[in-house]
Design a protein around this motif. Structure first.
Motif, short mmCIF file in Angstrom:
data_model
loop_
_atom_site.label_atom_id
_atom_site.label_comp_id
_atom_site.label_asym_id
_atom_site.label_seq_id
_atom_site.Cartn_x
_atom_site.Cartn_y
_atom_site.Cartn_z
N ARG A 88 -60.30 6.34 59.13
CA ARG A 88 -61.53 5.73 58.61
C ARG A 88 -62.57 5.58 59.70
NH1 ARG A 88 -61.44 2.22 53.64
NH2 ARG A 88 -59.49 2.81 52.64
N GLY A 89 -62.13 5.14 60.87
CA GLY A 89 -63.05 4.99 62.00
C GLY A 89 -63.66 6.32 62.40
N ALA A 90 -62.85 7.37 62.44
CA ALA A 90 -63.35 8.69 62.80
C ALA A 90 -64.36 9.19 61.77
CB ALA A 90 -62.18 9.68 62.94
N TRP A 91 -64.05 8.99 60.49
CA TRP A 91 -64.98 9.41 59.44
C TRP A 91 -66.28 8.62 59.50
CZ3 TRP A 91 -65.65 13.53 56.73
CH2 TRP A 91 -64.59 14.37 56.46
N GLU A 92 -66.18 7.32 59.76
CA GLU A 92 -67.39 6.51 59.85
C GLU A 92 -68.27 6.99 61.00
OE1 GLU A 92 -68.92 1.90 60.24
OE2 GLU A 92 -66.77 2.29 60.11
N GLN A 93 -67.67 7.25 62.15
CA GLN A 93 -68.45 7.74 63.29
C GLN A 93 -69.09 9.09 62.98
OE1 GLN A 93 -69.44 6.15 65.76
NE2 GLN A 93 -68.09 4.39 65.72
N ALA A 94 -68.32 9.98 62.35
CA ALA A 94 -68.85 11.29 62.00
C ALA A 94 -69.98 11.17 60.99
CB ALA A 94 -67.73 12.17 61.45
N TYR A 95 -69.81 10.29 60.02
CA TYR A 95 -70.85 10.07 59.00
C TYR A 95 -72.14 9.56 59.64
CZ TYR A 95 -73.32 7.79 55.18
OH TYR A 95 -74.29 7.38 54.30
N LEU A 96 -71.99 8.57 60.51
CA LEU A 96 -73.17 7.97 61.15
C LEU A 96 -73.88 8.96 62.08
CD1 LEU A 96 -71.78 4.40 61.87
CD2 LEU A 96 -73.43 5.08 60.10
N ALA A 97 -73.15 9.92 62.62
CA ALA A 97 -73.73 10.89 63.54
C ALA A 97 -74.25 12.15 62.83
CB ALA A 97 -72.68 11.29 64.58
N THR A 98 -74.05 12.24 61.52
CA THR A 98 -74.44 13.43 60.77
C THR A 98 -75.85 13.27 60.21
OG1 THR A 98 -72.14 13.85 60.17
CG2 THR A 98 -73.84 14.91 58.82
N PRO A 99 -76.72 14.26 60.44
CA PRO A 99 -78.07 14.18 59.87
C PRO A 99 -78.02 14.11 58.34
CG PRO A 99 -77.92 15.97 61.48
CD PRO A 99 -76.52 15.46 61.24
N HIS A 100 -78.97 13.40 57.76
CA HIS A 100 -79.04 13.25 56.31
C HIS A 100 -79.02 14.62 55.63
CE1 HIS A 100 -79.95 11.44 52.47
NE2 HIS A 100 -80.90 12.34 52.31
N GLY A 101 -78.15 14.76 54.64
CA GLY A 101 -78.06 15.97 53.84
C GLY A 101 -77.11 17.01 54.40
N ALA A 102 -76.67 16.84 55.64
CA ALA A 102 -75.73 17.79 56.23
C ALA A 102 -74.31 17.38 55.89
CB ALA A 102 -75.92 17.85 57.74
N PRO A 103 -73.40 18.34 55.81
CA PRO A 103 -72.01 17.96 55.54
C PRO A 103 -71.40 17.20 56.72
CG PRO A 103 -72.23 20.34 55.79
CD PRO A 103 -73.60 19.76 55.89
N VAL A 104 -70.57 16.25 56.43
CA VAL A 104 -69.89 15.47 57.46
C VAL A 104 -68.68 16.26 57.92
CG1 VAL A 104 -68.70 13.31 57.98
CG2 VAL A 104 -70.67 13.30 56.43
N LYS A 105 -68.56 16.41 59.23
CA LYS A 105 -67.41 17.13 59.80
C LYS A 105 -66.77 16.26 60.86
CE LYS A 105 -69.56 21.60 59.06
NZ LYS A 105 -70.09 22.80 59.68
#
Length: 106
Positions: A88-105
């Motif tokens: 969950r922590g890794a996903w949250e960090q990835a989500y927060l670092a992903t530009p709006h509209g781009a897929p989260v990786k």
């Protein structure tokens, strides 16, 4: 002559809704849990969530679905709480670092 054909509305509001649904069906089909066990666990989660807000079959519904899946997998010792917390922590960090509209990786 062209005919205007309306596209059907998506069945799922977000791609992750479809993914968690498909994963749950796959786990059932491969014998990880019986559908009746899943339905009972999901019903418990919905009752817990339903006491504080109504569920509309969208985001809140699939948050409850994911919560149930995590609990079912923990109950069967297929994943532990610490591993889930790290993910969950890794996903949250990835989500927060992903530009709006781009897929989260990850």
């Amino acid at each position: 002559m062209t005919h205007d054909v309306e596209k059907p509305a998506p069945v799922f509001e977000a791609p992750w809704h479809a993914q968690v649904f498909a994963l749950t069906v796959h786990l059932n089909e491969t014998g990880v849990f019986a559908w009746s066990d899943w339905a009972a666990a999901f019903g418990d989660t919905l009752r817990q969530h339903g006491t504080s807000k109504s569920l509309n079959g969208g985001e809140d519904y699939f948050v409850a679905w994911l919560e149930t899946l995590e609990r079912v997998l923990q109950d069967r010792a297929l994943v532990d709480a610490a591993a889930l917390a790290r993910m969950r922590g890794a996903w949250e960090q990835a989500y927060l670092a992903t530009p709006h509209g781009a897929p989260v990786k990850l």
